[in-house]
Design an enzyme around this catalytic site. Structure first.
Site, PDB file in Angstrom:
ATOM      1  N   ARG A  70       0.845  -1.199   0.000  1.00  0.00           N
ATOM      2  CA  ARG A  70       0.000   0.000   0.000  1.00  0.00           C
ATOM      3  C   ARG A  70       0.875   1.241   0.000  1.00  0.00           C
ATOM      4  NH1 ARG A  70       1.063   2.174   4.732  1.00  0.00           N
ATOM      5  NH2 ARG A  70       1.254   0.888   6.591  1.00  0.00           N
ATOM      6  N   GLY A  72       1.880   5.002   1.789  1.00  0.00           N
ATOM      7  CA  GLY A  72       1.999   5.450   3.167  1.00  0.00           C
ATOM      8  C   GLY A  72       3.194   4.881   3.901  1.00  0.00           C
ATOM      9  N   VAL A  74       4.428   3.851   8.166  1.00  0.00           N
ATOM     10  CA  VAL A  74       4.190   2.755   9.104  1.00  0.00           C
ATOM     11  C   VAL A  74       2.905   2.999   9.889  1.00  0.00           C
ATOM     12  CG1 VAL A  74       5.606   3.843  10.903  1.00  0.00           C
ATOM     13  CG2 VAL A  74       5.202   1.370  10.977  1.00  0.00           C
ATOM     14  N   HIS A  77      -1.875  -2.238  13.478  1.00  0.00           N
ATOM     15  CA  HIS A  77      -3.202  -2.852  13.532  1.00  0.00           C
ATOM     16  C   HIS A  77      -3.250  -3.771  14.742  1.00  0.00           C
ATOM     17  CE1 HIS A  77      -4.190  -1.337   9.596  1.00  0.00           C
ATOM     18  NE2 HIS A  77      -3.181  -1.983   9.030  1.00  0.00           N
ATOM     19  N   LEU A 151      -9.005   1.301   5.175  1.00  0.00           N
ATOM     20  CA  LEU A 151      -9.202   2.185   6.319  1.00  0.00           C
ATOM     21  C   LEU A 151      -9.044   1.423   7.624  1.00  0.00           C
ATOM     22  CD1 LEU A 151     -10.524   4.967   7.462  1.00  0.00           C
ATOM     23  CD2 LEU A 151     -12.647   3.644   7.422  1.00  0.00           C
ATOM     24  N   ALA A 152      -8.423   2.061   8.621  1.00  0.00           N
ATOM     25  CA  ALA A 152      -8.330   1.497   9.965  1.00  0.00           C
ATOM     26  C   ALA A 152      -8.867   2.526  10.949  1.00  0.00           C
ATOM     27  CB  ALA A 152      -6.896   1.125  10.307  1.00  0.00           C
ATOM     28  N   CYS A 168       2.390   6.970  10.899  1.00  0.00           N
ATOM     29  CA  CYS A 168       2.283   7.420   9.503  1.00  0.00           C
ATOM     30  C   CYS A 168       3.459   8.306   9.094  1.00  0.00           C
ATOM     31  CB  CYS A 168       0.957   8.130   9.269  1.00  0.00           C
ATOM     32  SG  CYS A 168      -0.472   7.080   9.619  1.00  0.00           S
TER      33      CYS A 168
END
Length: 245
Positions: A70, A72, A74, A77, A151-152, A168
């Site tokens: 993806r 971005g 780091v 989760h 999305l998270a 991020c």
């Protein structure tokens, strides 16, 4: 409005098999394949985007680190975080990447507003914020004209692991969660309440404030007694079935 996508509730699933299942789904789909939205949680894991700098990974400790595809930097989760993967044919929906990012962000902002939480997106740093602290992260990959990752949204996730990274890629960026902003905040209820907002933002349905549960297609349940390798093997098999229908 076109027909709504298939909503899949995958429960708690390991990161890498889920990622590989998204890739397979994207590679195997064709113009007639219905869009899907996967709702799930992951066990603790740090993920690094394509161009992520490892210097932002400060002290991972015993939490696994996975380099993925993806965009971005780091992120983290873990259980208690609602992860939403929109597997969308963007060309068919007439969406660009920026429009998809905006739809994901606006869905969180709209849902949070219904809970009495004032949240906002940032053009400079994708995601959703409350008083400068990050409530939700967005990271996507588009391949063959279709999206995966997504999305998270922090619901009740343990925030301690976020202190082990520059979230991020931004040193000192704070993180928040709905459980600290809304009384009696439970992940299942958040998922049911959030999905109508997401469908609305993607142009699939109206009435974003709908309180009724959104029908979901669950994956085969893994008995609670199964743990360790056996449990993860069963989950991986279920995920493989999703992308090889």
């Amino acid at each position: 409005m076109s027909a709504a996508p298939l909503i899949r509730d995958l429960g708690l699933v390991p990161y890498e098999p889920t990622w590989r299942a998204m890739q397979r789904f994207t590679d195997e789909r064709d113009a007639a394949t219905p869009d899907e939205i996967w709702l799930l949680q992951h066990p603790p894991v740090f993920t690094l985007g394509l161009n992520a700098k490892r210097e932002h990974l400060l002290a991972p400790g015993d939490i696994p680190v996975i380099q993925i595809d993806r965009g971005g930097q780091v992120t983290y989760h873990g259980p208690g975080q609602l992860v939403v993967y929109p597997l969308i044919d963007l060309k068919r929906r007439g969406l660009g990447v920026r429009q998809l990012v905006t739809a994901l962000e606006n869905a969180v902002v709209s849902y949070a507003a219904g809970l009495g939480v004032s949240a906002s997106a940032s053009r400079e740093a994708p995601g959703v914020y409350v008083d400068g602290a990050k409530l939700a992260s967005v990271g996507l990959r588009v391949r063959r004209g279709s999206s995966y990752h997504g999305l998270a949204l922090n619901v009740s996730v343990d925030l301690e692991p976020f202190r082990r990274i520059n979230v991020c890629g931004y040193p000192g960026l704070g993180v928040t969660r709905l459980a600290d902003l809304v009384p009696r905040c439970e992940l299942d209820a958040v998922a049911r309440g959030f999905v109508p907002h997401l469908l609305h933002q993607l142009g699939f349905a109206a009435a974003p404030g709908a309180a009724a549960p959104v029908p979901a297609v669950p994956e085969p349940a893994v008995p609670p007694a199964e743990t360790g390798a056996a449990r993860y093997s069963a989950i991986s098999t279920a995920l493989q079935a999703v992308s090889s229908r």
